[in-house]
Design a protein around this motif. Structure first.
Motif, short mmCIF file in Angstrom:
data_model
loop_
_atom_site.label_atom_id
_atom_site.label_comp_id
_atom_site.label_asym_id
_atom_site.label_seq_id
_atom_site.Cartn_x
_atom_site.Cartn_y
_atom_site.Cartn_z
N TYR A 114 0.78 -1.04 0.02
CA TYR A 114 -0.07 0.00 -0.07
C TYR A 114 0.91 1.31 0.07
CZ TYR A 114 -4.85 -1.81 0.56
OH TYR A 114 -6.04 -2.29 0.53
N THR A 115 0.49 2.11 -0.83
CA THR A 115 1.26 3.45 -0.67
C THR A 115 0.64 4.42 0.31
OG1 THR A 115 -0.23 4.33 -2.70
CG2 THR A 115 1.71 3.19 -3.27
N ILE A 116 1.16 5.44 0.58
CA ILE A 116 0.62 6.53 1.35
C ILE A 116 -0.56 7.09 0.94
CG2 ILE A 116 2.10 8.37 0.74
CD1 ILE A 116 0.87 7.55 4.43
N ASP A 117 -0.71 7.17 -0.56
CA ASP A 117 -1.87 7.87 -1.32
C ASP A 117 -3.09 7.04 -1.00
OD1 ASP A 117 -0.49 10.34 -2.19
OD2 ASP A 117 0.07 8.98 -3.96
N GLU A 118 -2.73 5.72 -1.34
CA GLU A 118 -3.78 4.87 -1.08
C GLU A 118 -4.35 4.66 0.37
OE1 GLU A 118 -2.79 1.34 -4.41
OE2 GLU A 118 -1.70 1.38 -2.46
N LEU A 119 -3.48 4.80 1.34
CA LEU A 119 -3.96 4.81 2.79
C LEU A 119 -4.61 6.17 3.20
CD1 LEU A 119 -3.95 3.99 5.66
CD2 LEU A 119 -1.53 5.12 5.90
N ASN A 120 -4.13 7.22 2.62
CA ASN A 120 -4.95 8.62 2.56
C ASN A 120 -6.19 8.40 2.08
OD1 ASN A 120 -3.08 9.87 3.98
ND2 ASN A 120 -2.16 10.69 2.23
N SER A 121 -6.37 7.83 0.85
CA SER A 121 -7.60 7.52 0.30
C SER A 121 -8.72 6.44 1.13
CB SER A 121 -7.45 6.88 -1.09
OG SER A 121 -8.82 6.78 -1.68
N LEU A 122 -8.17 5.70 1.65
CA LEU A 122 -8.90 4.90 2.50
C LEU A 122 -9.43 5.92 3.82
CD1 LEU A 122 -6.92 1.45 2.26
CD2 LEU A 122 -9.45 2.04 1.22
N LEU A 123 -8.60 6.52 4.38
CA LEU A 123 -8.90 7.34 5.49
C LEU A 123 -9.96 8.41 5.33
CD1 LEU A 123 -5.33 8.08 7.19
CD2 LEU A 123 -7.26 6.62 7.97
N ARG A 124 -9.88 8.96 3.92
CA ARG A 124 -10.86 9.88 3.64
C ARG A 124 -12.31 9.31 3.52
NH1 ARG A 124 -6.38 11.92 0.48
NH2 ARG A 124 -7.44 10.84 -1.43
N GLN A 125 -12.27 8.10 3.19
CA GLN A 125 -13.59 7.26 2.95
C GLN A 125 -14.18 7.27 4.25
OE1 GLN A 125 -13.21 3.90 0.58
NE2 GLN A 125 -12.01 4.82 -0.74
N LYS A 126 -13.42 7.36 5.41
CA LYS A 126 -14.01 7.22 6.72
C LYS A 126 -13.87 8.58 7.52
CE LYS A 126 -13.65 2.57 6.90
NZ LYS A 126 -14.87 1.96 7.21
N ASN A 127 -13.78 9.70 6.54
CA ASN A 127 -14.04 11.06 7.03
C ASN A 127 -13.08 11.39 8.07
OD1 ASN A 127 -16.43 11.74 5.64
ND2 ASN A 127 -17.62 10.98 7.04
N VAL A 128 -11.53 10.83 7.78
CA VAL A 128 -10.35 11.10 8.43
C VAL A 128 -9.53 11.73 7.61
CG1 VAL A 128 -8.66 10.41 9.90
CG2 VAL A 128 -10.79 9.34 10.03
N PHE A 129 -8.89 12.88 7.84
CA PHE A 129 -8.03 13.70 7.02
C PHE A 129 -6.63 13.89 7.46
CE2 PHE A 129 -12.22 14.55 5.69
CZ PHE A 129 -12.23 14.49 4.32
N LYS A 130 -6.32 13.36 8.68
CA LYS A 130 -5.07 13.68 9.43
C LYS A 130 -4.88 12.34 10.31
CE LYS A 130 -2.81 16.96 12.48
NZ LYS A 130 -3.39 18.13 13.42
N THR A 131 -3.36 11.91 9.66
CA THR A 131 -3.21 10.54 10.43
C THR A 131 -2.71 10.58 11.96
OG1 THR A 131 -0.85 10.79 9.63
CG2 THR A 131 -2.07 9.52 8.31
N ALA A 132 -2.49 11.89 12.20
CA ALA A 132 -2.33 12.11 13.62
C ALA A 132 -3.51 11.94 14.43
CB ALA A 132 -1.40 13.34 13.96
N ASP A 133 -4.64 12.01 14.06
CA ASP A 133 -6.10 11.98 14.66
C ASP A 133 -6.40 10.51 14.80
OD1 ASP A 133 -6.16 14.66 14.68
OD2 ASP A 133 -7.45 14.96 12.98
N VAL A 134 -5.49 9.45 14.30
CA VAL A 134 -5.99 8.22 14.38
C VAL A 134 -5.11 7.47 15.80
CG1 VAL A 134 -6.07 5.93 13.11
CG2 VAL A 134 -6.31 8.17 11.88
#
Length: 285
Positions: A113-133
């Motif tokens: 998985y690339t970081i872009d793919e991870l960010n895409s999956l996070l955005r689908q969960k309405n999460v835009f910042k990895t530090a919030d996870v």
């Protein structure tokens, strides 16, 4: 038999066969596929397409191959239910991608998985910042499960120590202008009540596209005429307002009377009514 008739007979035979195999596999086949089920599904589809259009071949050989693949898939599902180790091999294990707000790069590389793919999956969960996870897990089916940090999670009524009314099933009682009697009975209502509610809303039954009764027993409708403004039913709010007015009237009577006994009676009942309002307020808001 002509080629067209051959194709028709083969197609009907394989539709029935594939439907039976899919039915045997259960609803999971329609929702989420494991790696093995994905490969098996592609193979079965390829065999079916080849046999349907390959007029020179024996179609019963194709049926046998489809049944073998379908039966093997079913056997794998049964073994997966009974054995966790077997299930881990076939379906794979969940992989932690984020922990305590930190992306685990090694696990990302492992799952390709690339970081872009991870960010895409996070955005689908309405999460835009990895530090919030707090915790993010890539499930064997490819879904990403995300747990936000406590301070980033939405506030719930429980956090505020508020009592809320329990939610129950919403019943669709009108569809395409027709009354559905079984859901209406399940909602604890009858045809007479429905006619009165429709009259209060100022609509006729044949103009209602869909009508539903919620857990509070209120009827909400959507009409065929999109320009028609239907008033929202608010009997619970009206009841709450009426109770508050009664409580205020009792306090006012207590202030106006000169009788000590009457003053005590009014104050006593005002307190009782206020306690009752506090208990049912969550159900009426």
């Amino acid at each position: 038999m002509s080629e067209w008739m051959h194709i028709i007979v083969r197609s009907i035979l394989f539709v029935v066969t594939l439907f039976a195999i899919t039915k045997l596999g259960g609803k999971k086949q329609l929702a989420e596929l494991s790696f093995f089920e994905y490969v098996s599904g592609i193979t079965i589809g390829s065999i079916a397409g080849e046999v349907i259009m390959g007029l020179e071949g024996n179609m019963f050989h194709g049926v046998l191959a489809v049944i073998i693949f379908g039966g093997f898939t079913y056997l794998v599902d049964v073994l997966s239910i009974k054995s966790k180790s077997f299930r881990d091999v076939i379906e794979g294990k969940a992989t932690v991608l984020i922990k305590d707000g930190k992306v685990l790069e090694e696990n990302m590389k492992k799952e390709k998985y690339t970081i872009d793919e991870l960010n895409s999956l996070l955005r689908q969960k309405n999460v835009f910042k990895t530090a919030d996870v707090e915790f993010a897990v890539l499930e064997p089916k490819g879904d990403l499960s995300v747990l936000l940090k406590k301070e980033m999670q939405p506030v719930t009524p429980k956090d505020l120590h508020l009592n809320v009314a329990p939610e129950k099933e919403t019943h669709t009682v009108i569809m395409d202008g027709e009354v559905l009697n079984d859901p209406l009975t399940a909602a604890g209502k009858n045809r007479g009540w429905l006619d009165i509610e429709l009259a209060n809303l100022g609509v006729t039954l044949d103009n209602v596209f869909i009508g539903q009764v919620d857990s509070y027993g209120e009827l909400t409708i959507d009409t065929y005429d999109d320009q028609l403004q239907v008033p929202s039913p608010q009997p619970r709010k009206l009841l709450l307002a009426m109770l508050k007015k009664c409580q205020a009237d009792l306090e006012l009577f207590a202030l106006e009377t000169d009788s000590i006994e009457a003053k005590q009676m009014y104050n006593k009942n005002a307190v009782k009514l206020q306690k009752a309002i506090n208990k049912i307020k969550a159900y009426l808001n």
